[in-house]
Design a protein around this motif. Structure first.
Motif, PDB file in Angstrom:
ATOM      1  N   THR A 280      -6.298  -2.716  -9.292  1.00 22.10           N
ATOM      2  CA  THR A 280      -7.542  -2.148  -8.762  1.00 22.10           C
ATOM      3  C   THR A 280      -7.497  -1.962  -7.251  1.00 22.10           C
ATOM      4  O   THR A 280      -8.388  -1.335  -6.675  1.00 22.10           O
ATOM      5  N   GLY A 281      -6.473  -2.552  -6.606  1.00 20.99           N
ATOM      6  CA  GLY A 281      -6.416  -2.543  -5.150  1.00 20.99           C
ATOM      7  C   GLY A 281      -6.999  -3.793  -4.541  1.00 20.99           C
ATOM      8  O   GLY A 281      -6.972  -3.975  -3.319  1.00 20.99           O
ATOM      9  N   ALA A 282      -7.528  -4.689  -5.391  1.00 21.09           N
ATOM     10  CA  ALA A 282      -8.105  -5.943  -4.897  1.00 21.09           C
ATOM     11  C   ALA A 282      -7.002  -6.994  -4.724  1.00 21.09           C
ATOM     12  O   ALA A 282      -5.848  -6.765  -5.058  1.00 21.09           O
ATOM     13  N   ARG A 283      -7.393  -8.141  -4.211  1.00 18.78           N
ATOM     14  CA  ARG A 283      -6.446  -9.209  -3.899  1.00 18.78           C
ATOM     15  C   ARG A 283      -6.753 -10.455  -4.727  1.00 18.78           C
ATOM     16  O   ARG A 283      -7.885 -10.946  -4.714  1.00 18.78           O
ATOM     17  N   PRO A 284      -5.763 -10.985  -5.448  1.00 20.85           N
ATOM     18  CA  PRO A 284      -5.982 -12.249  -6.160  1.00 20.85           C
ATOM     19  C   PRO A 284      -6.104 -13.414  -5.179  1.00 20.85           C
ATOM     20  O   PRO A 284      -5.360 -13.482  -4.195  1.00 20.85           O
ATOM     21  N   VAL A 285      -7.011 -14.312  -5.459  1.00 20.51           N
ATOM     22  CA  VAL A 285      -7.146 -15.554  -4.707  1.00 20.51           C
ATOM     23  C   VAL A 285      -6.931 -16.685  -5.710  1.00 20.51           C
ATOM     24  O   VAL A 285      -7.752 -16.903  -6.611  1.00 20.51           O
ATOM     25  N   PHE A 286      -5.825 -17.400  -5.566  1.00 20.98           N
ATOM     26  CA  PHE A 286      -5.468 -18.440  -6.525  1.00 20.98           C
ATOM     27  C   PHE A 286      -6.056 -19.786  -6.112  1.00 20.98           C
ATOM     28  O   PHE A 286      -5.895 -20.224  -4.966  1.00 20.98           O
ATOM     29  N   ILE A 287      -6.722 -20.429  -7.077  1.00 25.05           N
ATOM     30  CA  ILE A 287      -7.226 -21.779  -6.852  1.00 25.05           C
ATOM     31  C   ILE A 287      -6.565 -22.717  -7.869  1.00 25.05           C
ATOM     32  O   ILE A 287      -5.939 -22.273  -8.828  1.00 25.05           O
ATOM     33  N   ASP A 288      -6.738 -24.011  -7.660  1.00 25.62           N
ATOM     34  CA  ASP A 288      -6.041 -24.994  -8.481  1.00 25.62           C
ATOM     35  C   ASP A 288      -6.760 -25.235  -9.809  1.00 25.62           C
ATOM     36  O   ASP A 288      -7.935 -24.873  -9.991  1.00 25.62           O
ATOM     37  N   ILE A 289      -6.033 -25.858 -10.714  1.00 26.59           N
ATOM     38  CA  ILE A 289      -6.591 -26.291 -11.990  1.00 26.59           C
ATOM     39  C   ILE A 289      -7.037 -27.741 -11.870  1.00 26.59           C
ATOM     40  O   ILE A 289      -6.750 -28.425 -10.892  1.00 26.59           O
ATOM     41  N   GLY A 290      -7.741 -28.225 -12.883  1.00 22.92           N
ATOM     42  CA  GLY A 290      -8.214 -29.597 -12.865  1.00 22.92           C
ATOM     43  C   GLY A 290      -7.075 -30.598 -12.948  1.00 22.92           C
ATOM     44  O   GLY A 290      -5.992 -30.298 -13.464  1.00 22.92           O
ATOM     45  N   LYS A 291      -7.328 -31.786 -12.470  1.00 26.66           N
ATOM     46  CA  LYS A 291      -6.311 -32.834 -12.477  1.00 26.66           C
ATOM     47  C   LYS A 291      -5.895 -33.208 -13.892  1.00 26.66           C
ATOM     48  O   LYS A 291      -4.732 -33.547 -14.154  1.00 26.66           O
ATOM     49  N   ASP A 292      -6.832 -33.141 -14.818  1.00 23.31           N
ATOM     50  CA  ASP A 292      -6.573 -33.570 -16.190  1.00 23.31           C
ATOM     51  C   ASP A 292      -6.738 -32.430 -17.195  1.00 23.31           C
ATOM     52  O   ASP A 292      -7.098 -32.646 -18.356  1.00 23.31           O
ATOM     53  N   SER A 293      -6.499 -31.217 -16.763  1.00 22.00           N
ATOM     54  CA  SER A 293      -6.614 -30.082 -17.676  1.00 22.00           C
ATOM     55  C   SER A 293      -5.656 -28.978 -17.246  1.00 22.00           C
ATOM     56  O   SER A 293      -4.985 -29.081 -16.211  1.00 22.00           O
ATOM     57  N   PHE A 294      -5.607 -27.911 -18.030  1.00 23.29           N
ATOM     58  CA  PHE A 294      -4.834 -26.722 -17.674  1.00 23.29           C
ATOM     59  C   PHE A 294      -5.747 -25.603 -17.182  1.00 23.29           C
ATOM     60  O   PHE A 294      -5.308 -24.457 -17.038  1.00 23.29           O
TER      61      PHE A 294
END
Length: 365
Positions: A96-110
């Motif tokens: 789309t021309g947008a930018r992904p912003v990656f954040i973390d997952i939970g400590k005890d989950s996926f």
């Protein structure tokens, strides 16, 4: 004993006659694109997903991309998601021309950690894509609350979550819009690529209907620059047959997953902690274990094929080098080193499941 991770041949021995009849009916109808089979399947899948509208498209990737386009995501926007997912999640954002912003997952989950979302929001943020990874829904109540506070859209990546439930509600009905994939390995699959977008918004439905079919609002009249992305009649007919079996298939997958849970015990560091009235659809059974590579070799020597979903988080790949990473993705990277997918499908025989569990028990003895 040899146990492949996938064995597509078994399915035909169970539902082959129904599938063949469905395909034959399409062939003799002479209508192969945007016909009655697609309309019937769209209606059935919308109802199954707890939504008013469903739009069949060419793939799960297209479902994600066209959903973002319908939401108005484009150049200069940011979309918050996770890096422990199949590449299509972030590729759709890039398209789309947008930018992904990656954040973390939970400590005890996926799954996406809602606590990481708030600080990752900027004035450029347009949407959030929680991924219902492996068939388990993300914490949609928390995610929706944050999205509401900041005026953000929520697009569910439900490409692995056909039939999953979150607090009694089906995956796909939990955000503004949702994307599904019918790739051959999915719980609900066709014999090639296919996808679906579901929503309760009439406006989004009308936009999607244009976007998937060149932007045509009438034959040879184009309201916008759309795309060629339609779920064909043959795939729709096959999927309509399989949809009637999906609930039973998920039950079988769940029973096998529980046997894996029991044999792995504390060796599996991430157990599915479901909210009340929620259901894991078990597209995949993924354990997080110590000595992962040793276990893979041990099972391989015993004829059991395993896989890793996914071996490299997206923020580590060249294709996403210009994406934004919010703080350290410590949990994401830790899980990547531990995860292992065991064979899981409704066609596994009980003696095969017992052979797998006995083998795991032998490894940890």
């Amino acid at each position: 004993m040899r146990i492949p991770f996938f064995d597509f041949s078994r399915e035909i021995s169970f539902i082959g006659p129904e599938v063949e009849e469905a395909i034959h009916n399409v062939l003799v109808s002479g209508r192969y694109i945007l016909g009655e089979e697609l309309e019937s399947f769209e209606n059935a899948f919308a109802s199954f997903s707890g939504c008013r509208y469903a739009v069949g498209v060419a793939s799960g990737t297209d479902a994600l991309f066209l959903a973002l386009k319908a939401l108005g995501v484009g150049e200069g926007d940011e979309v918050i998601t996770v890096a422990n997912t199949f590449a299509a999640t972030a590729l759709a954002i890039l398209y789309t021309g947008a930018r992904p912003v990656f954040i973390d997952i939970g400590k005890d989950s996926f799954l996406m950690d809602p606590q990481c979302i708030e600080d990752a929001v900027t004035e450029k943020t347009k949407a959030i894509i929680p991924v219902h990874l492996y068939g388990q829904c993300a914490d949609m109540e928390s995610i929706n609350n944050i999205a509401s506070r900041h005026g953000l859209f929520v697009l569910e990546d439900a490409c692995q979550a056909h039939g999953a439930l979150y607090r009694g509600r089906p995956a796909g009905s939990l955000g503004d819009i949702a994307a599904f994939s019918f790739y051959p390995t999915k719980n609900l699959s066709c014999y090639g690529d296919g996808g679906m977008v579901v929503t309760n918004s009439r406006d989004l439905y009308e936009k999607l209907s244009l976007l998937r079919n060149y932007g045509q609002n009438d034959r040879y009249h184009y309201a916008l620059a759309g795309y060629n992305s339609r779920l064909d009649e043959v795939h729709a007919a096959v999927l309509r047959v399989k949809l009637g079996y999906l609930e039973g298939w998920i039950d079988k997958r769940t029973c096998i997953a529980r046997e894996y849970d029991n044999v792995l015990g504390k060796a599996n560091k991430v157990r599915s902690n479901l909210f009340r009235e929620s259901r894991h659809a078990y597209h995949l059974y993924v354990a997080a274990v110590d000595r992962r590579d040793e276990l893979i070799s041990y099972l391989e020597d015993r004829g059991i094929e395993t896989m890793i979903h996914y071996p490299v988080p997206l923020h580590k790949l060249d294709a996403f080098k210009d994406s934004c990473i919010w703080r350290d993705l410590d949990n994401t990277e830790k899980r990547t080193r531990e995860i292992l997918s065991l064979p899981l499908n409704q066609w596994l025989k009980q003696e095969e499941v017992e052979y797998i569990t006995d083998s795991i028990r032998g490894f940890y003895a």
